[in-house]
Design an enzyme around this catalytic site. Structure first.
Site, PDB file in Angstrom:
ATOM      1  N   ARG A  18       3.611   8.819  -8.280  1.00 29.07           N
ATOM      2  CA  ARG A  18       3.004   9.956  -7.592  1.00 29.07           C
ATOM      3  C   ARG A  18       1.545   9.663  -7.298  1.00 29.07           C
ATOM      4  NH1 ARG A  18       7.256  10.470  -6.182  1.00 29.07           N
ATOM      5  NH2 ARG A  18       8.857  11.864  -6.933  1.00 29.07           N
ATOM      6  N   CYS A  19       1.049  10.344  -6.279  1.00 27.87           N
ATOM      7  CA  CYS A  19      -0.327  10.194  -5.815  1.00 27.87           C
ATOM      8  C   CYS A  19      -1.285  10.282  -7.006  1.00 27.87           C
ATOM      9  CB  CYS A  19      -0.619  11.295  -4.804  1.00 27.87           C
ATOM     10  SG  CYS A  19      -2.247  11.197  -4.058  1.00 27.87           S
ATOM     11  N   PRO A  20      -2.215   9.364  -7.094  1.00 30.14           N
ATOM     12  CA  PRO A  20      -2.645   8.343  -6.126  1.00 30.14           C
ATOM     13  C   PRO A  20      -2.063   6.958  -6.386  1.00 30.14           C
ATOM     14  CG  PRO A  20      -4.308   8.514  -7.813  1.00 30.14           C
ATOM     15  CD  PRO A  20      -3.195   9.488  -8.189  1.00 30.14           C
TER      16      PRO A  20
END
Length: 81
Positions: A18-20
């Protein structure tokens, strides 16, 4: 377009991240590549549909193709313009 993705010189599996994290991994992978080489990124984070094209534009890389209609998403980028 599938043949285009299959022709990538390098591949990055960012599934489950998941981001980042996906963009950080893309940046690290691209740093090890030579100009003109291609990287196939496979991801399932919806944020990558925005983040990877933005990364390419900001870092002067070419987004050759993308498949974001269904997961896993696929992005083919070329280092440099």
């Amino acid at each position: 377009m599938n043949d285009l993705f299959n022709a990538a010189q390098h591949q990055l599996d960012a599934l489950g991240l998941r981001c980042p994290e996906p963009v950080m991994m893309v940046r690290k992978s691209v740093r090890r590549m030579n100009d003109g080489e291609t990287l196939l990124i496979i991801a399932d984070d919806p944020a990558t549909t925005r983040d990877i094209p933005s990364f390419c534009e900001f870092m002067d890389h070419t987004l050759i193709a993308s498949q974001t209609e269904s997961t896993p998403y696929q992005y083919l980028i070329k280092k440099g313009l």
